[in-house]
Design a protein around this motif. Structure first.
Motif, mmCIF file in Angstrom:
data_model
loop_
_atom_site.group_PDB
_atom_site.id
_atom_site.type_symbol
_atom_site.label_atom_id
_atom_site.label_comp_id
_atom_site.label_asym_id
_atom_site.label_seq_id
_atom_site.Cartn_x
_atom_site.Cartn_y
_atom_site.Cartn_z
ATOM 1 N N LYS A 263 -21.370 -18.156 -26.735
ATOM 2 C CA LYS A 263 -20.663 -17.265 -27.659
ATOM 3 C C LYS A 263 -19.991 -16.118 -26.904
ATOM 4 O O LYS A 263 -18.864 -15.721 -27.231
ATOM 5 C CB LYS A 263 -21.660 -16.710 -28.689
ATOM 6 N N ARG A 264 -20.644 -15.585 -25.889
ATOM 7 C CA ARG A 264 -20.007 -14.531 -25.088
ATOM 8 C C ARG A 264 -18.768 -15.067 -24.383
ATOM 9 O O ARG A 264 -17.742 -14.377 -24.295
ATOM 10 C CB ARG A 264 -20.998 -13.984 -24.057
ATOM 11 N N VAL A 265 -18.851 -16.284 -23.852
ATOM 12 C CA VAL A 265 -17.691 -16.868 -23.168
ATOM 13 C C VAL A 265 -16.556 -17.084 -24.158
ATOM 14 O O VAL A 265 -15.381 -16.858 -23.845
ATOM 15 C CB VAL A 265 -18.085 -18.180 -22.474
ATOM 16 N N GLU A 266 -16.863 -17.533 -25.364
ATOM 17 C CA GLU A 266 -15.821 -17.730 -26.373
ATOM 18 C C GLU A 266 -15.149 -16.415 -26.732
ATOM 19 O O GLU A 266 -13.939 -16.379 -26.992
ATOM 20 C CB GLU A 266 -16.431 -18.387 -27.614
ATOM 21 N N ARG A 267 -15.912 -15.321 -26.761
ATOM 22 C CA ARG A 267 -15.313 -14.008 -26.981
ATOM 23 C C ARG A 267 -14.351 -13.658 -25.837
ATOM 24 O O ARG A 267 -13.289 -13.074 -26.053
ATOM 25 C CB ARG A 267 -16.404 -12.951 -27.079
ATOM 26 N N LYS A 268 -14.732 -13.991 -24.627
ATOM 27 C CA LYS A 268 -13.857 -13.729 -23.481
ATOM 28 C C LYS A 268 -12.600 -14.594 -23.569
ATOM 29 O O LYS A 268 -11.499 -14.146 -23.211
ATOM 30 C CB LYS A 268 -14.594 -13.990 -22.176
ATOM 31 N N GLN A 269 -12.745 -15.831 -23.997
ATOM 32 C CA GLN A 269 -11.574 -16.693 -24.155
ATOM 33 C C GLN A 269 -10.592 -16.099 -25.156
ATOM 34 O O GLN A 269 -9.370 -16.165 -24.963
ATOM 35 C CB GLN A 269 -12.013 -18.089 -24.595
ATOM 36 N N THR A 270 -11.097 -15.497 -26.228
ATOM 37 C CA THR A 270 -10.218 -14.881 -27.220
ATOM 38 C C THR A 270 -9.449 -13.716 -26.610
ATOM 39 O O THR A 270 -8.220 -13.608 -26.772
ATOM 40 C CB THR A 270 -11.039 -14.390 -28.422
ATOM 41 N N GLY A 271 -10.154 -12.830 -25.898
ATOM 42 C CA GLY A 271 -9.485 -11.682 -25.287
ATOM 43 C C GLY A 271 -8.531 -12.068 -24.174
ATOM 44 O O GLY A 271 -7.383 -11.615 -24.131
ATOM 45 N N LEU A 272 -8.996 -12.918 -23.268
ATOM 46 C CA LEU A 272 -8.136 -13.347 -22.168
ATOM 47 C C LEU A 272 -6.968 -14.186 -22.672
ATOM 48 O O LEU A 272 -5.882 -14.157 -22.100
ATOM 49 C CB LEU A 272 -8.959 -14.143 -21.149
ATOM 50 N N GLY A 273 -7.197 -14.951 -23.754
ATOM 51 C CA GLY A 273 -6.112 -15.739 -24.322
ATOM 52 C C GLY A 273 -4.969 -14.856 -24.802
ATOM 53 O O GLY A 273 -3.787 -15.165 -24.591
ATOM 54 N N ALA A 274 -5.304 -13.732 -25.455
ATOM 55 C CA ALA A 274 -4.262 -12.798 -25.882
ATOM 56 C C ALA A 274 -3.526 -12.210 -24.683
ATOM 57 O O ALA A 274 -2.295 -12.020 -24.720
ATOM 58 C CB ALA A 274 -4.886 -11.684 -26.728
ATOM 59 N N ASP A 275 -4.249 -11.931 -23.600
ATOM 60 C CA ASP A 275 -3.611 -11.382 -22.394
ATOM 61 C C ASP A 275 -2.673 -12.402 -21.755
ATOM 62 O O ASP A 275 -1.536 -12.071 -21.396
ATOM 63 C CB ASP A 275 -4.684 -10.944 -21.398
ATOM 64 N N TRP A 276 -3.139 -13.637 -21.607
ATOM 65 C CA TRP A 276 -2.290 -14.661 -20.985
ATOM 66 C C TRP A 276 -1.105 -15.010 -21.882
ATOM 67 O O TRP A 276 -0.015 -15.339 -21.375
ATOM 68 C CB TRP A 276 -3.101 -15.916 -20.680
ATOM 69 N N ARG A 277 -1.298 -14.949 -23.197
ATOM 70 C CA ARG A 277 -0.165 -15.182 -24.102
ATOM 71 C C ARG A 277 0.921 -14.130 -23.881
ATOM 72 O O ARG A 277 2.121 -14.445 -23.867
ATOM 73 C CB ARG A 277 -0.666 -15.162 -25.543
ATOM 74 N N ALA B 26 4.753 -14.777 -22.555
ATOM 75 C CA ALA B 26 5.881 -14.313 -23.368
ATOM 76 C C ALA B 26 6.834 -13.473 -22.523
ATOM 77 O O ALA B 26 8.070 -13.616 -22.625
ATOM 78 C CB ALA B 26 5.368 -13.508 -24.562
ATOM 79 N N ILE B 27 6.301 -12.609 -21.673
ATOM 80 C CA ILE B 27 7.147 -11.816 -20.769
ATOM 81 C C ILE B 27 7.856 -12.736 -19.781
ATOM 82 O O ILE B 27 9.044 -12.532 -19.468
ATOM 83 C CB ILE B 27 6.306 -10.756 -20.044
ATOM 84 N N ALA B 28 7.159 -13.742 -19.284
ATOM 85 C CA ALA B 28 7.771 -14.672 -18.326
ATOM 86 C C ALA B 28 8.951 -15.407 -18.958
ATOM 87 O O ALA B 28 10.011 -15.559 -18.327
ATOM 88 C CB ALA B 28 6.729 -15.662 -17.827
ATOM 89 N N LEU B 29 8.804 -15.868 -20.198
ATOM 90 C CA LEU B 29 9.911 -16.545 -20.879
ATOM 91 C C LEU B 29 11.077 -15.591 -21.112
ATOM 92 O O LEU B 29 12.243 -15.983 -20.994
ATOM 93 C CB LEU B 29 9.422 -17.129 -22.207
ATOM 94 N N ARG B 30 10.756 -14.347 -21.448
ATOM 95 C CA ARG B 30 11.820 -13.351 -21.677
ATOM 96 C C ARG B 30 12.594 -13.095 -20.387
ATOM 97 O O ARG B 30 13.833 -12.991 -20.402
ATOM 98 C CB ARG B 30 11.178 -12.058 -22.193
ATOM 99 N N ILE B 31 11.911 -13.000 -19.254
ATOM 100 C CA ILE B 31 12.585 -12.768 -17.975
ATOM 101 C C ILE B 31 13.416 -13.976 -17.576
ATOM 102 O O ILE B 31 14.549 -13.850 -17.104
ATOM 103 C CB ILE B 31 11.555 -12.421 -16.888
ATOM 104 N N ARG B 32 12.867 -15.168 -17.772
ATOM 105 C CA ARG B 32 13.602 -16.369 -17.360
ATOM 106 C C ARG B 32 14.839 -16.609 -18.208
ATOM 107 O O ARG B 32 15.919 -16.908 -17.682
ATOM 108 C CB ARG B 32 12.684 -17.589 -17.444
ATOM 109 N N ASP B 33 14.706 -16.489 -19.534
ATOM 110 C CA ASP B 33 15.822 -16.820 -20.425
ATOM 111 C C ASP B 33 16.833 -15.686 -20.511
ATOM 112 O O ASP B 33 18.004 -15.924 -20.833
ATOM 113 C CB ASP B 33 15.294 -17.151 -21.821
ATOM 114 N N GLY B 34 16.398 -14.437 -20.263
ATOM 115 C CA GLY B 34 17.318 -13.316 -20.303
ATOM 116 C C GLY B 34 17.849 -13.021 -21.685
ATOM 117 O O GLY B 34 18.895 -12.379 -21.831
ATOM 118 N N ARG C 231 3.061 -16.038 -30.543
ATOM 119 C CA ARG C 231 2.010 -16.596 -31.389
ATOM 120 C C ARG C 231 1.480 -17.929 -30.868
ATOM 121 O O ARG C 231 0.763 -18.624 -31.593
ATOM 122 C CB ARG C 231 2.520 -16.777 -32.821
ATOM 123 N N MET C 232 1.869 -18.297 -29.663
ATOM 124 C CA MET C 232 1.391 -19.577 -29.157
ATOM 125 C C MET C 232 -0.107 -19.504 -28.855
ATOM 126 O O MET C 232 -0.668 -18.445 -28.593
ATOM 127 C CB MET C 232 2.171 -20.002 -27.913
#
Length: 483
Positions: free
Chosen positions: A361-375, A379-387, A396-397
């Motif tokens: 359960k602790r790991v799943e909580r970390k997955q939720t937080g880290l998932g938001a960070d990696w999302r 999103a920033i990477a796509l914005r930089i690439r596509d311009g 929201r992915m």
């Protein structure tokens, strides 16, 4: 504040945080000083007293990191900016792999768990991202010529710091500070509309800048166990540190006792120091506290008497370390078999899963937080690439993680197949549930299409399984008769 003032402010904030971070890093590496040991004992034994380190902090951090495996990204809906969602998923995963994030992400997760936080920086590949050209060794990377993906790097918290907006909880400025091979101190200041590069002489002096106009700081903190008023996170083994110190002290005492008390010590009454000589006739001291030496008392009238002290039992140290291990496991939510203090009878599979419930359960909580960070990173990477403007679907992915629990391969396969047979999931989702990567799934689907092309019956079955309209098999060409 001006950019120069912001650099000085963040630099001071980073220097203040480094002391605590280096302490946590020393505990993870097993290089912490020995605690609870009398100063007189250290002075008496000097270099002969070696520290016995039982590195529980490292075990705690590695146990959590080993269950954090990111396997893919999933866009919501059926299309993303007019692109098929499967292609969009593969596109984002391509950016991930172009940056070798399969290796970098676990490093970021480990630093976040051990030190409380890590950072991810996103920038245009080939541009001034981390510093002036050649400052970080990445400007002339030959692999960069084959990709237009943005550059993503993960950073250690002793080199990077952010300042957050109290309302949005997002960075309003960030700093990366390092020293190059020539000993020159450099810093990169990240602002919502620009990235500025500084070098330190007597003060920070701006060298160059990149006006990217993103509107956001391209630095994302990966925070472990962040709180509302403590945004910088907390080490996963912070509560284990005092117990680890006690265990190391008991282990060191056990080694000292093994040297001086667990081995039998002989004594002699009625013998003086000069009665002890080595093979060359040189006088030796019987009073030195080294295993195998004889304790003696000067001569007195009467007969000489010799004897042996009873050796000490080290079980008291074993039991103490065992209790400390149980306390550490409880605080870190580690299953009993991780610390190896369970009984000799192996636990059943259900008992093992039950003992891992709190940790999972602790790991799943970390997955939720880290998932938001990696999302946010992607999103920033796509914005930089596509311009272009921000892709709302990218924000929201879904970030896909491997199951944090430890089911067997047979159990996972059985559950996935049963869901498929009952019509609960599609064939593609079944393969996702089994842990296959997007590239592996894509290759499987290509092979399915090849097999279906050779077999009309399989083609119809595959299209039905994929919920696609059935394509009638191609008619065989008429063969002209032989006349």
């Amino acid at each position: 504040m001006t950019p120069e003032e912001t650099v000085s402010y963040l630099d001071a904030k980073l220097l203040k945080a480094q002391r605590h971070l280096r302490k946590l890093d020393a505990y993870y590496e097993g290089e912490q000083p020995l605690r609870f040991l009398a100063l007189e004992l250290k002075q008496e034994f000097g270099e002969r007293l070696a520290e016995m380190v039982i590195n529980w902090p490292e075990m705690v951090a590695d146990a959590y990191e080993a269950r954090l495996d990111l396997t893919g990204f999933r866009f919501p809906g059926s299309t993303s900016n007019g692109v098929d969602v499967d292609e969009a998923d593969a596109d984002v995963w391509g950016i991930w792999q172009d940056n070798d994030m399969d290796r970098q992400a676990p490093q970021a997760h480990l630093e976040s768990i051990a030190l409380g936080r890590a950072y991810a920086i996103v920038g245009a590949r080939g541009a001034l991202v981390q510093g002036p050209p050649g400052a970080d060794g990445d400007a002339d990377d030959p692999f960069d010529e084959d990709t237009d993906s943005p550059l993503i790097t993960v950073e250690h918290p002793t080199q990077c710091i952010t300042e957050q907006d109290p309302r949005t909880r997002q960075p309003v400025s960030a700093l990366k500070r390092w020293k190059d091979a020539d000993g020159v101190q450099r810093a990169t200041l990240y602002l919502p509309d620009s990235t500025r590069h500084f070098v330190r002489a007597r003060r920070w002096v701006e060298q160059d800048r990149d006006e990217h106009r993103l509107g956001v700081v391209p630095v994302v903190p990966l925070v472990n166990r962040g709180r509302l008023l403590k945004h910088d996170g907390r080490s996963e083994f912070a509560s284990v540190i005092p117990i680890a110190d006690a265990a190391n002290k008991m282990a060191t005492d056990m080694m000292v006792s093994g040297e001086f008390h667990a081995m039998p010590r002989r004594w002699a009454m009625g013998m003086a120091r000069e009665d002890f000589e080595d093979e060359d006739g040189n006088e030796i001291s019987p009073f030195e506290q080294i295993a195998g030496r004889i304790w003696a008392h000067p001569k007195k009238p009467g007969e000489v008497a010799v004897g042996q002290f009873p050796e000490s039992d080290l079980a008291v140290f074993h039991n103490t370390i065992r209790v400390l291990a149980q306390l550490a496991a409880q605080l870190a939510a580690l299953p009993p078999h991780y610390m190896s203090f369970t009984t000799d009878n192996p636990a059943s599979a259900d008992a093992i899963r039950s003992s891992e419930a709190q940790m999972v359960k602790r790991v799943e909580r970390k997955q939720t937080g880290l998932g938001a960070d990696w999302r946010r990173v992607m999103a920033i990477a796509l914005r930089i690439r596509d311009g272009e403007g921000w892709d709302k679907r990218a924000r929201r992915m879904k970030v896909v993680w491997r199951d944090a629990s430890t089911p067997t391969v047979a159990q996972a396969a059985d559950a996935a197949v049963k869901k498929r047979q009952q019509g609960i999931t599609t064939l593609r989702q079944t393969r996702i549930d089994l842990g296959y990567s997007p590239e592996e799934i894509r290759r499987m689907e290509e092979e399915d299409d090849l097999e279906a092309a050779r077999d009309p019956v399989r083609q119809i079955a595959a299209e039905l399984a994929a919920d696609r309209p059935v394509t009638p098999p191609a008619e065989e060409p008429e063969t002209a008769g032989v006349g």
